[in-house]
Design a protein around this motif. Structure first.
Motif, short mmCIF file in Angstrom:
data_model
loop_
_atom_site.label_atom_id
_atom_site.label_comp_id
_atom_site.label_asym_id
_atom_site.label_seq_id
_atom_site.Cartn_x
_atom_site.Cartn_y
_atom_site.Cartn_z
N ASN A 136 4.87 40.97 -4.54
CA ASN A 136 3.83 40.49 -5.41
C ASN A 136 2.52 41.22 -5.15
O ASN A 136 1.84 41.68 -6.08
CB ASN A 136 3.66 38.98 -5.18
CG ASN A 136 3.08 38.29 -6.38
OD1 ASN A 136 2.53 38.95 -7.23
ND2 ASN A 136 3.18 36.98 -6.43
N MET A 160 2.77 44.70 -6.46
CA MET A 160 2.71 44.74 -7.92
C MET A 160 1.27 44.62 -8.39
O MET A 160 0.83 45.34 -9.30
CB MET A 160 3.53 43.59 -8.50
CG MET A 160 3.75 43.70 -9.99
SD MET A 160 4.72 42.30 -10.58
CE MET A 160 3.49 40.99 -10.51
N LEU A 170 9.28 29.27 -1.88
CA LEU A 170 9.91 30.46 -2.45
C LEU A 170 9.86 30.42 -3.97
O LEU A 170 9.56 31.42 -4.64
CB LEU A 170 11.37 30.55 -2.00
CG LEU A 170 11.66 31.22 -0.67
CD1 LEU A 170 13.16 31.29 -0.44
CD2 LEU A 170 11.08 32.62 -0.64
N ALA A 171 10.15 29.23 -4.53
CA ALA A 171 10.11 29.10 -5.98
C ALA A 171 8.70 29.34 -6.50
O ALA A 171 8.52 30.01 -7.52
CB ALA A 171 10.59 27.70 -6.38
N GLN A 172 7.70 28.82 -5.78
CA GLN A 172 6.32 29.02 -6.20
C GLN A 172 5.98 30.51 -6.21
O GLN A 172 5.31 31.00 -7.11
CB GLN A 172 5.34 28.31 -5.24
CG GLN A 172 5.53 26.82 -5.13
CD GLN A 172 5.04 26.06 -6.35
OE1 GLN A 172 5.83 25.93 -7.30
NE2 GLN A 172 3.83 25.57 -6.35
N ILE A 173 6.43 31.23 -5.17
CA ILE A 173 6.17 32.67 -5.12
C ILE A 173 6.76 33.35 -6.36
O ILE A 173 6.12 34.17 -7.01
CB ILE A 173 6.76 33.29 -3.84
CG1 ILE A 173 6.05 32.76 -2.60
CG2 ILE A 173 6.66 34.80 -3.88
CD1 ILE A 173 6.67 33.23 -1.30
N SER A 174 7.99 32.96 -6.69
CA SER A 174 8.66 33.57 -7.84
C SER A 174 7.90 33.27 -9.13
O SER A 174 7.71 34.14 -9.97
CB SER A 174 10.09 33.06 -7.97
OG SER A 174 10.91 33.66 -7.00
N VAL A 175 7.53 32.00 -9.25
CA VAL A 175 6.82 31.60 -10.46
C VAL A 175 5.50 32.39 -10.57
O VAL A 175 5.13 32.89 -11.64
CB VAL A 175 6.56 30.08 -10.44
CG1 VAL A 175 5.53 29.69 -11.49
CG2 VAL A 175 7.86 29.33 -10.66
N GLN A 176 4.82 32.53 -9.42
CA GLN A 176 3.55 33.23 -9.41
C GLN A 176 3.72 34.71 -9.76
O GLN A 176 2.92 35.27 -10.50
CB GLN A 176 2.96 33.13 -8.00
CG GLN A 176 1.47 33.13 -7.99
CD GLN A 176 0.97 32.28 -6.86
OE1 GLN A 176 1.45 32.40 -5.74
NE2 GLN A 176 0.03 31.41 -7.13
N GLN A 177 4.81 35.27 -9.22
CA GLN A 177 5.12 36.68 -9.52
C GLN A 177 5.28 36.85 -11.02
O GLN A 177 4.77 37.80 -11.62
CB GLN A 177 6.41 37.05 -8.79
CG GLN A 177 6.99 38.38 -9.17
CD GLN A 177 6.94 39.33 -8.01
OE1 GLN A 177 6.34 39.06 -6.99
NE2 GLN A 177 7.59 40.46 -8.15
N ASN A 178 6.00 35.90 -11.61
CA ASN A 178 6.23 35.94 -13.04
C ASN A 178 4.92 35.81 -13.81
O ASN A 178 4.63 36.57 -14.74
CB ASN A 178 7.19 34.80 -13.42
CG ASN A 178 7.94 35.10 -14.69
OD1 ASN A 178 7.55 35.98 -15.42
ND2 ASN A 178 8.97 34.35 -14.95
N ASP A 194 1.95 36.50 -12.73
CA ASP A 194 1.16 37.71 -12.52
C ASP A 194 1.66 38.83 -13.43
O ASP A 194 0.87 39.53 -14.06
CB ASP A 194 1.24 38.16 -11.06
CG ASP A 194 0.45 37.24 -10.15
OD1 ASP A 194 -0.33 36.44 -10.68
OD2 ASP A 194 0.60 37.32 -8.93
N LEU A 201 15.86 28.11 -9.38
CA LEU A 201 15.53 29.44 -8.86
C LEU A 201 16.19 30.52 -9.72
O LEU A 201 15.56 31.53 -10.06
CB LEU A 201 16.00 29.60 -7.41
CG LEU A 201 15.07 29.11 -6.31
CD1 LEU A 201 15.65 29.43 -4.96
CD2 LEU A 201 13.70 29.76 -6.44
N ILE A 241 14.40 30.90 -12.96
CA ILE A 241 13.16 31.66 -12.81
C ILE A 241 13.48 33.16 -12.80
O ILE A 241 12.82 33.95 -13.48
CB ILE A 241 12.43 31.27 -11.51
CG1 ILE A 241 11.95 29.83 -11.57
CG2 ILE A 241 11.25 32.19 -11.26
CD1 ILE A 241 11.34 29.35 -10.26
N GLN A 257 12.28 35.86 -15.46
CA GLN A 257 11.51 37.03 -15.03
C GLN A 257 12.13 38.29 -15.63
O GLN A 257 11.42 39.16 -16.15
CB GLN A 257 11.55 37.11 -13.49
CG GLN A 257 10.98 38.36 -12.92
CD GLN A 257 9.71 38.08 -12.15
OE1 GLN A 257 9.17 36.98 -12.21
NE2 GLN A 257 9.22 39.06 -11.45
#
Lengths: 328, 328, 328, 328, 328
Positions: A265, A268, C257-265, C267, E257, E260, E264
């Protein structure tokens, strides 16, 4: 190979015969005439002939002999009439490679003899024997004393190996949570594999040691049970530490995964910010590349440096903005 | 199909009748007249008639017969009056496909007879029978000896299969941690499925073998229990290895996921660096594409090569910078 | 170091001798003349000589003495003839560092004496002793009363530590589910490590306390068992809370971990939308940068501002569209 | 609703009364006059009155009656004086929806009666009764025979359902490892939910069936225990398969996640390669869009086609390169 | 606070005294003169004085009294001479906040008295008492009847709470598998936390209820055990449902997950396709922005509209292509 062999009287080494051969073993055994006296034969990866000579003289059970020769057995304690057969895994830590290596010790313990068969380089029994001979106290307990001494030594080595693994886990932990870009999954995997190795040595040994400590094995006198309880306790400690390290490594691995995601992240966002620094000036250049007839700036004497300044200012402004919002 | 059938006297094959039929079985059984003598009938995927003739003569329980015919049973040991009924899963490793295949052996063991019913290609009992006939020693133990010999053979095959799987896991491990771009999830899945297959054969067999080794089954004499303890030990080893491989595969899978993430990150950075090598010269071209009247470089004789050089230099500089910081 | 030492008669402190030395201990012990009277010696990280003087006078078992000196033992309860040996882990929470630290208390409880050996800073026994002396009631139960008082105090401290950890988990939970960009994996890891520490203290103590509460330990009179049942209950509560916190942390980590993924998305979508705002105007600029002879807009007096407006309108339109669809 | 009701004498249906009512039940029960004769009343989702009439005549325990009426009970076997009360979950697979549906059968088994209460559409007992009536053999075992016949039928249905689920898992497996872009998480979730459903039917039934097979339930004669052991074996097989499918699904899910990641990576690389095919020609166009006075190519007659060719060649070259390195 | 207090004779309320005070309790207790008669005192979060008065009169054990006052105990059943002490957790579901809240009930059950101490708002015992008084049947069983009635009510409330949680899990499931962009991890976390809360109430209660249902507790007559078996069954159902919900939530989380990740990927492809729609026209614009002298299109009267059409056609073509291959 016959490593050492001796007759112990009143806790003291009295005769040592190296040559071997069925005849010698028979003579040696006949010399035992008092309670607590015993013969101790130590072998290292013996060939079939060597062990069968011994087996014949001391009446070792064929299945046990086969296990002792083949190695790669599970730790276990078997009772054959008048004899106890114990298989132990030995562990040692090789500093150069950060690896745990394994060997095996098989012990036949009868009323008047101990036969130890060792496989693998670690846990040499020679020094153990010398220590025993110098202290005498344990040797007075007869074959049961030797049994205790060998198990105790092996289990102490387990604890030493586990302590090294604790250090390894600490290193991995430091690496995972460092800000550097590390790929720890290989190391975690290797360490988990080594923990599994240790577990395979430790867990199946608990039941035999428990039986020894409960006084239900004839070779072990009642008075010796507290010593085996002590060993059982060390084993339990080793097992608990291994379990706890394994759980820690799993958590560390998850954290490693999270770090990778976070880093992805971060990268990116850095990349995007960097791209913006180039794309925005490109847009400005594009604008002043348009072919409109009436574009006042084009005719202006300082138009070109102005455009370059504009590009620089736009890039600089973005740089500040990204820096402040943590994207760069 | 009746594969083989013989009468054993004093541990030696004395009569073999291939034709079958209820009448023949009856005659054969009547020939047994001394303790330890027995008839051994070997069948391969028998049809209903074949097995019912045998069942009638030897008094096999209908439920057990049904299980023996249908196959796809769980490993189990049942006692019907005066008879032991054992179901075993057989496993073998097919090298061409790297796959584990399964078959089944059902055994009826009475005082004076053994009936074996085999399903599936692996673990042919013919060679086992020949070996037994040549050594004689085990056959002297009567039907219990045959029971041991068959279980021992099957369990040895388990260990062989498990050893092959260890090799497979090592290969996957090497592949996961190689720097090549591999997609190991399919192989890990298939291997996990095979481990589950092995586990389904091994785990339910432990209880029957334990009962055999504890001497509580009438067909097994006290003196034979150490042999079954040995088999139990092999089973425990197979089960432990399978569990440990399964755990290793799970860890390897997690590591594989981490590798994918790391690779994704590496690729992303490579792509970004690559993009920068093109985008920055594009900006320079854009700048010299602007239409300002007063742009000294434009009129310069070497303006064009200078611009190209500038682009090249910018790209080269970025290339070095990315190389040094590990992005390319 | 000898911290304190006294003779207790009828639940009251009657003599205190600080000097120590084998002779003094012997004299002190001889003063005990009534049932329930006892000597209580408190030591803090004693050296070999100090403890061996005591061991000699009170007949402490050498293995237990070794354990008491070395520390780093597992919690356990051992019975040596006429004596109970208990090892406890002590825990305390250091507010400054949010860390759990551990110490150890070893207790020898005989009919007429209690010897406590403490390692580590936490759980001072001095105040415990003073409380006991002021209430008298528990001291009347003799050495068993002291045993209870010490365990009760240590286990109460466990509950206090666990309560602090509950607060820490709540904080992490709040951080994970906050909208801020947080990297919680390190804190979760550290907390999991501390929970493992607590578990290592609590779990192995359950069995000793259960044995004490079941009345099967000679030092504990029947009437005292409800008190030990109460302690067992507290231990069970601590263990349950620790397990439950550990499970919560695992879930929180997954959520992280899910929050990181969601945030990545999020972003990624933000970045893409931002890029569109620049790329579309660049296309427009490119169009008006074409060199066609017949492009009416180029000659138009308001062509340039019109183009700029068009770019602005395109960017603004995209901005609205992305805003509405949640990409910006 | 009273579905069927009859008196069985010597394993044969002799009287069937459909009308119901307390008076009729009483008369029916009084007709039973020989050992092994019994009344079998079959009900389908009875209303309160219907069941209470039966309960009164046959002395059914109020708690059991309540359970039988309410349904949604756990499988269980209860003994009330002189009566056995069994609750079973029934399962059936609906092909149209690929779903597992559940019902319930409650059985009251006394010395001279069987009352079955069915809820839900599946596992109709009517055909079971007809089969029983035509074979007669099981009916001769009296109420215990009916008990066996019903359990056997229900458990056979479990195995059928499990076989369908095996097929479903195979389909999911094929879908996960296909190269197509599939979103299997929903199907995996649904299947896991169904496996949980099956487990809730199978697992709690094992203990009742074990008790029936151990001969400790009065309604079941000693000679019937092998039959219940057979059922127990089928249950164990169902439970093992369900566990193994569940583990497979978890692994398949993990593999699915890995596939998504791999695909994301593949897509990213494809996209990047595609972008390069456009961006590099754009750079070339930008270069020839520069306004330098001295650019020999610009004046060249074939400059334009040369530039287009250059762009095409660059794109083509990149295309080959990406193709070869697996990015396209 | 004393909530209610009464003397029950032959299952009927006969005297109610609200005032309290040690003297009143003593008088009340003395009125009990027949078997099965008893006093029932109901308290809500009593202060120290109130409970000590009661404790004194009915001889409650100090440790139990302390537990009853402090609350936050684990569910447990303790036997003190002639008395049973039970701690229950109460649960209720608050619709407004979708949250599970917990309270506690402590019960002292002697031969002639019941003392209930309630903490927290839920599970009011007042209505329970009224129901009991109106049915009379249970009250005739004496204090054991009250014990059953209270446990039954509390456990019924558990089932109600669990049913609400089933609904919550269904909602989350629907949300996870909806095509909308949802962030379900917070809700899953909260629900998992509530399931843990329920589990902490249910699991430790199973052992006390099992003991009550096995008839080994003196306050419970043999005839009452089926009722406690019924409660045990409800508890088992609650525990199974909670476990199964927890497992479902874990699977749902994993699916979340995966969703997500899939999203993505979808977004990335959408973005890339969108980018292509702009970048390709930009390339075309770049081409016609080149400064070659000999570019036939530039001089062409319809060159400009042709270029725009080309751009539109390229974008349109790409749009169709991406649409067909599922990228847009």
């Amino acid at each position: 190979m016959i490593v050492d062999c001796a007759l112990y009287r009143d806790g003291q080494r009295s005769e040592g015969i190296h040559s071997g051969g069925a005849q010698h073993w028979r003579e040696l055994r006949e010399m035992v005439d008092a309670d607590g006296d015993f013969v101790w034969i130590g072998m290292f990866e013996p060939d079939a002939e060597e062990i069968h000579e011994v087996a014949e003289v001391f009446g070792l059970h064929p299945l046990a002999v086969e296990d002792a020769v083949l190695a790669h057995q599970r730790p276990k304690l078997e009772r054959f009439d008048g004899m106890v057969f114990l298989v132990l895994k030995t562990l040692w830590y090789v500093d150069e490679t950060d690896a745990v290596e394994t060997g095996e010790i098989a012990m036949f313990v009868g009323e008047d003899f101990v036969v130890t068969v060792r496989h693998g380089q670690g846990n040499e029994l020679h020094t153990a024997r010398e220590e025993l001979e110098s202290t005498r106290k344990v040797l007075e307990h007869g074959p049961g004393g030797v049994l205790y001494a060998v198990i105790d030594r092996v289990v102490d080595e387990y604890l030493a190996v586990v302590d090294e693994l604790v250090v390894d886990v600490d290193e991995i932990e430091a690496s995972v949570f460092s800000t550097e870009r590390t790929n720890d999954s290989t190391r975690i995997y290797v360490l988990k594999r080594e923990l599994a190795e240790v577990r395979r040595a430790v867990l199946p040994l608990r039941e035999p040691v428990f039986r020894l400590s409960s006084g239900s094995v004839p070779a072990v006198p009642e008075s010796a049970t507290p010593f085996f309880r002590d060993v059982a306790d060390h084993l339990a400690r080793a097992a608990e530490t291994v379990d706890s390290l394994d759980a820690l490594l799993s958590t560390a691995f998850d954290a490693h995964l999270a770090q990778i995601s976070v880093q992805q992240n971060d990268d990116m966002r850095k990349i995007s910010a960097g791209a913006a620094l180039i794309v925005v000036p490109t847009l400005i250049a594009g604008i002043y590349g348009m072919n409109f007839k009436h574009m006042p700036e084009l005719a202006w004497a300082y138009g070109y440096p102005y455009a370059l300044l504009l590009m620089g200012a736009a890039a600089g402004g973005l740089w500040f903005w990204f820096k402040r919002s943590g994207w760069l």
